[in-house]
Design an enzyme around this catalytic site. Structure first.
Site, PDB file in Angstrom:
ATOM      1  N   ALA A 185       0.935  -1.278   0.178  1.00  0.00           N
ATOM      2  CA  ALA A 185       0.115   0.157   0.199  1.00  0.00           C
ATOM      3  C   ALA A 185       1.093   1.243  -0.035  1.00  0.00           C
ATOM      4  CB  ALA A 185      -0.714  -0.302   1.588  1.00  0.00           C
ATOM      5  N   GLU A 226      -8.227 -20.732  -3.596  1.00  0.00           N
ATOM      6  CA  GLU A 226      -7.673 -20.827  -2.735  1.00  0.00           C
ATOM      7  C   GLU A 226      -8.987 -20.748  -2.287  1.00  0.00           C
ATOM      8  OE1 GLU A 226      -5.369 -17.852  -0.837  1.00  0.00           O
ATOM      9  OE2 GLU A 226      -3.768 -18.041  -1.987  1.00  0.00           O
ATOM     10  N   HIS A 282      -5.307 -17.859  10.574  1.00  0.00           N
ATOM     11  CA  HIS A 282      -5.072 -18.476   9.623  1.00  0.00           C
ATOM     12  C   HIS A 282      -5.296 -20.301   9.571  1.00  0.00           C
ATOM     13  CE1 HIS A 282      -3.709 -20.374   6.381  1.00  0.00           C
ATOM     14  NE2 HIS A 282      -3.491 -18.917   5.186  1.00  0.00           N
ATOM     15  N   ARG A 342     -11.900 -18.866   5.881  1.00  0.00           N
ATOM     16  CA  ARG A 342     -10.755 -20.037   6.581  1.00  0.00           C
ATOM     17  C   ARG A 342     -11.672 -19.690   7.907  1.00  0.00           C
ATOM     18  NH1 ARG A 342      -5.653 -15.816   4.391  1.00  0.00           N
ATOM     19  NH2 ARG A 342      -5.311 -17.112   2.744  1.00  0.00           N
ATOM     20  N   HIS A 385      -3.260 -13.507  11.702  1.00  0.00           N
ATOM     21  CA  HIS A 385      -2.755 -13.996  10.168  1.00  0.00           C
ATOM     22  C   HIS A 385      -2.925 -12.645   9.690  1.00  0.00           C
ATOM     23  CE1 HIS A 385      -1.225 -14.768   6.314  1.00  0.00           C
ATOM     24  NE2 HIS A 385      -3.143 -14.763   5.961  1.00  0.00           N
ATOM     25  N   ARG A 431     -11.956 -11.696   5.508  1.00  0.00           N
ATOM     26  CA  ARG A 431     -11.475 -11.419   4.026  1.00  0.00           C
ATOM     27  C   ARG A 431     -11.463 -12.531   3.457  1.00  0.00           C
ATOM     28  NH1 ARG A 431      -5.410 -11.785   3.068  1.00  0.00           N
ATOM     29  NH2 ARG A 431      -5.003 -13.382   4.156  1.00  0.00           N
ATOM     30  N   LEU A 446      -3.360  -8.251  -0.734  1.00  0.00           N
ATOM     31  CA  LEU A 446      -2.833  -7.357  -1.333  1.00  0.00           C
ATOM     32  C   LEU A 446      -3.237  -6.552  -2.613  1.00  0.00           C
ATOM     33  CD1 LEU A 446       0.130 -10.850  -1.999  1.00  0.00           C
ATOM     34  CD2 LEU A 446       1.238  -8.149  -0.717  1.00  0.00           C
TER      35      LEU A 446
HETATM   36  C1  LIG Z   1       2.834 -14.749   5.835  1.00  0.00           C
HETATM   37  C2  LIG Z   1       1.921 -14.112   5.580  1.00  0.00           C
HETATM   38  C3  LIG Z   1       1.312 -14.650   4.243  1.00  0.00           C
HETATM   39  C4  LIG Z   1       0.508 -13.384   3.591  1.00  0.00           C
HETATM   40  N1  LIG Z   1       0.040 -13.836   2.020  1.00  0.00           N
HETATM   41  C5  LIG Z   1      -0.936 -13.430   1.832  1.00  0.00           C
HETATM   42  C6  LIG Z   1      -1.699 -13.813   0.168  1.00  0.00           C
HETATM   43  O1  LIG Z   1      -1.169 -14.561  -0.956  1.00  0.00           O
HETATM   44  N2  LIG Z   1      -2.845 -13.252  -0.822  1.00  0.00           N
HETATM   45  C7  LIG Z   1      -3.121 -11.640  -0.374  1.00  0.00           C
HETATM   46  O2  LIG Z   1      -3.531 -10.824  -0.148  1.00  0.00           O
HETATM   47  N3  LIG Z   1      -2.321 -11.498   1.300  1.00  0.00           N
HETATM   48  C8  LIG Z   1      -1.549 -12.351   1.543  1.00  0.00           C
HETATM   49  N4  LIG Z   1      -0.999 -11.487   3.635  1.00  0.00           N
HETATM   50  C9  LIG Z   1      -1.603 -10.695   3.619  1.00  0.00           C
HETATM   51  C10 LIG Z   1      -0.897  -9.347   3.123  1.00  0.00           C
HETATM   52  O3  LIG Z   1       0.532  -9.407   3.088  1.00  0.00           O
HETATM   53  C11 LIG Z   1      -1.132  -8.047   3.959  1.00  0.00           C
HETATM   54  O4  LIG Z   1      -2.176  -7.797   4.137  1.00  0.00           O
HETATM   55  C12 LIG Z   1      -0.558  -6.665   3.061  1.00  0.00           C
HETATM   56  O5  LIG Z   1       0.808  -7.500   2.455  1.00  0.00           O
HETATM   57  C13 LIG Z   1      -0.549  -5.955   3.906  1.00  0.00           C
HETATM   58  O6  LIG Z   1       0.418  -4.488   2.874  1.00  0.00           O
HETATM   59  P1  LIG Z   1       0.169  -2.664   3.589  1.00  0.00           P
HETATM   60  O7  LIG Z   1       1.407  -2.486   2.570  1.00  0.00           O
HETATM   61  O8  LIG Z   1      -0.826  -2.673   4.227  1.00  0.00           O
HETATM   62  O9  LIG Z   1       1.018  -3.476   5.189  1.00  0.00           O
HETATM   63  P2  LIG Z   1       2.633  -3.888   4.794  1.00  0.00           P
HETATM   64  O10 LIG Z   1       2.624  -5.530   3.941  1.00  0.00           O
HETATM   65  O11 LIG Z   1       2.456  -4.587   6.075  1.00  0.00           O
HETATM   66  O12 LIG Z   1       3.408  -2.748   5.446  1.00  0.00           O
HETATM   67  C14 LIG Z   1       3.740  -1.945   6.602  1.00  0.00           C
HETATM   68  C15 LIG Z   1       4.854  -1.270   6.639  1.00  0.00           C
HETATM   69  O13 LIG Z   1       4.347  -0.258   7.125  1.00  0.00           O
HETATM   70  C16 LIG Z   1       5.343   0.224   8.389  1.00  0.00           C
HETATM   71  N5  LIG Z   1       5.759   0.524   9.553  1.00  0.00           N
HETATM   72  C17 LIG Z   1       4.061  -0.116  10.642  1.00  0.00           C
HETATM   73  N6  LIG Z   1       4.420   0.751  11.362  1.00  0.00           N
HETATM   74  C18 LIG Z   1       5.329   1.538  11.571  1.00  0.00           C
HETATM   75  C19 LIG Z   1       5.620   3.250  11.913  1.00  0.00           C
HETATM   76  N7  LIG Z   1       4.858   3.230  13.745  1.00  0.00           N
HETATM   77  N8  LIG Z   1       6.030   4.113  11.717  1.00  0.00           N
HETATM   78  C20 LIG Z   1       6.927   3.947  10.306  1.00  0.00           C
HETATM   79  N9  LIG Z   1       6.090   2.631   8.895  1.00  0.00           N
HETATM   80  C21 LIG Z   1       6.140   1.574  10.259  1.00  0.00           C
HETATM   81  C22 LIG Z   1       5.973  -1.046   8.048  1.00  0.00           C
HETATM   82  O14 LIG Z   1       7.445  -1.671   8.941  1.00  0.00           O
HETATM   83  C23 LIG Z   1       6.186  -1.714   7.627  1.00  0.00           C
HETATM   84  O15 LIG Z   1       6.695  -0.578   5.768  1.00  0.00           O
HETATM   85  C24 LIG Z   1      -0.205 -12.521   4.031  1.00  0.00           C
HETATM   86  C25 LIG Z   1       0.557 -12.068   5.144  1.00  0.00           C
HETATM   87  C26 LIG Z   1       0.947 -12.608   5.669  1.00  0.00           C
HETATM   88  C27 LIG Z   1       1.995 -12.592   7.197  1.00  0.00           C
END
Ligand SMILES: Cc1cc2nc3c(=O)[nH]c(=O)nc-3n(C[C@H](O)[C@H](O)[C@H](O)COP(=O)(O)OP(=O)(O)OC[C@H]3O[C@@H](n4cnc5c(N)ncnc54)[C@H](O)[C@@H]3O)c2cc1C
Length: 581
Positions: free
Chosen positions: A49, A148, A278, A327, A388, A423, A429
């Site tokens: 994001a 899935e 999960h 799930r 999860h 979800r 993603l």
């Molecule tokens: C093991 C695993 C497998 C998954 N598999 C899937 C899948 O196959 N398909 C799918 O759609 N989803 C999957 N998910 C869920 C998906 O990965 C996440 O919901 C998604 O990546 C979240 O993206 P995001 O950009 O919102 O946050 P994130 O990718 O979690 O990024 C958050 C960012 O914010 C930063 N941050 C946090 N707090 C602060 C702060 N206070 N100050 C500065 N920076 C901060 C972190 O360091 C990081 O850079 C999976 C999750 C996990 C854990």
């Protein structure tokens, strides 16, 4: 139970039927900012994001600042295995994807948000390809699509077999690195955002618009220690809350910072009680803590089966989709079966899928399991549910705007209404990309129209909170035993009482245990999120999606609404129902 616990229990039992009535600090205790920087837009977080928002904004507003807690390739995004859902096959359609998403959401999705997700999703996935993401291909060179749980069509694109997130992150980080020297974008790594800065309050006493953040940078020179970043708009893309729990698939950065900081700043938080556990997370014993290895749903999608510890397959008796049921259905069935057999895990059997296929399709999972001396091709894999994904978060509209002017949210930290009570696999993603893209476009047009002036921040009144880092495991125990996989009034009241006993006053933490620093700030956020989650789970007296109450095991139509939370001007938690549109 101590006297304090009994008192807290009594008051919280009362709170379960009225307003929560809890006091929560409106800011964290932190030193005064020693430096200041400015940008038009500040993006917090570098998962899918945050990176999408920053890349999109870079060409549309003069100055973007991206800050991230550790390094650019961080957050849950890097760990995502299964893939990204989008109706890309000619035999599939956004309408079919919409129907599956609404079913998983248990009646609480916002259909307008889901419509946006499924119709704009395919274009965002194609954009990822043009940004250099190497998705797996089929024999004819097209994108390979798999299925899935909860999906009625093959619509999941994946990369490196089971390393989708790592590849997506690699491609987006490479795009950002390519423009990092551009004067229109600045990146600060090892920068933890502490609080949202807000302008002077309105006549109702609530904080004014967001106008920046305070942050702690482990840096050098003029950008070291606590500083302030001022901007016309702030985009929270801070990911999930996994570290609120004892065991989770989420990485260490997932401490719920975005939700806690937005709540403190006066934004509305919604659907917080809906947590996805999960079903198939590697079980390594009851004492194991922290980030655990996920065995992707795609393994079941390819035909792996769940067996109890007596070797009996149990899912066909539970749901017509058996191992591919939503799930929450699978996780609850596993916990019930574990209770029946007296075991603390069940077994995943993928052996019949063939060694060559498993090694080629799931190379990452295969290697990670081997590190624990488990061979996916010949062994049964012990698995149990673990935290999860968080479906709730900062309430946003279809443009990513939160209820606090100037504050946007996208990705897992946001509550767009896409997921409702649960979800659908691989929709997160996609949600991160679709809504970060929309937020960026909305901000750019408002900046251009002069609708987001730079405002001056003012101090928010009241004492700053600080919880000692050493209290983290106690908080995690309370969250796991209270708003865990299976919840009850007794367990939630006990969890609320345990959380109420954690000292949150900065003086205590600073004078006795710790000073304001990363571990303490993160643990305070974990504590505030656990407290909010427990209160919301206590309030919702039904079972739906990711919220299962053993004392109210059925869904109740009266609860087809969203629970939302805000802080009143006196920092009292206001938790109440909001009707769905
Ligand atoms: C093991 C695993 C497998 C998954 N598999 C899937 C899948 O196959 N398909 C799918 O759609 N989803 C999957 N998910 C869920 C998906 O990965 C996440 O919901 C998604 O990546 C979240 O993206 P995001 O950009 O919102 O946050 P994130 O990718 O979690 O990024 C958050 C960012 O914010 C930063 N941050 C946090 N707090 C602060 C702060 N206070 N100050 C500065 N920076 C901060 C972190 O360091 C990081 O850079 C999976 C999750 C996990 C854990």
């Amino acid at each position: 139970m101590t006297r304090m616990t009994q008192e807290a229990t009594r008051s919280l039992a009362g709170a379960a039927s009225s307003s929560a009535g809890l006091q929560m600090a409106a800011r964290l205790a932190a030193p005064i900012a020693g430096w200041t920087t400015e940008a038009d837009v500040i993006v917090i977080g570098s998962g899918i994001a945050g990176l999408t928002a920053a890349l999109e904004l870079r060409t549309r507003v003069p100055r973007v600042l991206l800050v991230t807690k550790t390094v650019l390739a961080s957050g849950s995004t890097v760990w995502a295995q299964g893939g990204i859902a989008a109706a890309l096959d000619p035999s599939d359609s956004p309408a079919a994807h919409l129907a599956d998403t609404l079913t998983a959401g248990g009646g609480l999705c916002d259909p307008r948000a889901v419509e946006v997700l499924v119709t704009e999703g395919p274009a965002r996935v194609r954009e990822l390809v043009t940004r250099g993401t190497m998705f797996d291909r089929d024999a004819s060179g097209g994108l390979a699509l798999t299925r899935e749980g909860g999906h009625h069509a093959d619509r999941i694109v994946h990369a490196g077999g089971d390393a989708t997130g790592a590849e997506v992150s690699r491609a987006l980080v490479a795009q950002l690195e390519a423009v990092r020297a551009d004067p229109g974008i600045e990146v600060i790594e090892h920068a933890l955002v502490i609080d949202v800065l807000t302008a002077a309050p309105g006549p109702d006493g609530r904080p004014g618009p967001a106008c920046g953040v305070t942050l702690h940078v482990i840096g050098a020179g003029s950008r070291d220690g606590v500083g302030a970043a001022l901007g016309r708009a702030v985009v929270f893309a801070t990911g999930g809350i996994g570290q609120v729990y004892r065991s989770s698939t989420n990485p260490a950065q997932a401490t719920g910072d975005g939700i806690a900081a937005a709540l403190r700043a006066g934004a509305t938080i919604g659907d917080v009680e809906f947590v996805q556990f999960h079903p198939t997370v590697l079980w390594l014993g009851s004492g194991v803590r922290g980030q655990l290895t996920l065995v992707s749903e795609a393994v079941r999608g390819e035909g792996a089966l769940l067996l109890d510890t007596d070797g009996v397959r149990f899912m066909p008796d539970v749901h017509p989709m058996a191992e591919l049921a939503p799930r929450d259905v699978v996780a609850h069935a596993m916990v019930r079966r574990m209770a029946q057999t007296g075991a603390d895990h069940v077994l995943l059997d993928a052996r019949h899928l063939g060694a060559d296929f498993l090694r080629a399709r799931f190379p990452t999972i295969y290697e990670r399991l081997l590190e624990h001396r488990i061979d996916l091709t010949t062994d049964l894999v012990p698995v149990a549910p673990a935290q999860h994904y968080h479906s709730g978060g900062i309430v946003t509209d279809l443009s990513g705007r939160s209820t606090l002017r100037g504050l946007y949210a996208a990705g897992e930290v946001a509550c767009t209404g896409v997921h409702g009570a649960n979800r659908l696999a691989s929709n997160s993603l996609l949600e991160g990309m679709v809504f970060a893209h929309r937020a960026a476009r909305d901000i750019a047009s408002r900046v251009a129209a002069g609708e987001l002036p730079q405002r001056d921040p003012v101090d928010r009144p009241g004492p700053g909170a600080l919880v000692a880092a050493a209290a983290r495991s106690r908080i995690q125990r309370a969250a796991s035993n209270g708003p865990g996989v299976i919840r009850s009034a007794d367990g939630l009241i006990q969890a609320a009482a345990d959380l109420a006993e954690v000292r949150t006053d900065a003086h205590h933490a600073a004078g006795v245990v710790a000073a304001p620093q990363t571990g303490e700030w993160e643990t305070t956020n974990v504590h505030q999120v656990a407290t909010l989650l427990t209160q919301a789970a206590l309030r919702r007296t039904e079972s739906r999606g990711g919220h299962f109450r053993s004392d109210y095991p059925a869904a109740d139509d009266a609860w087809r609404l969203r629970l939302t939370a805000t802080l009143a001007p006196d920092a009292t938690l206001e938790l109440g129902p909001t009707p769905l549109d």
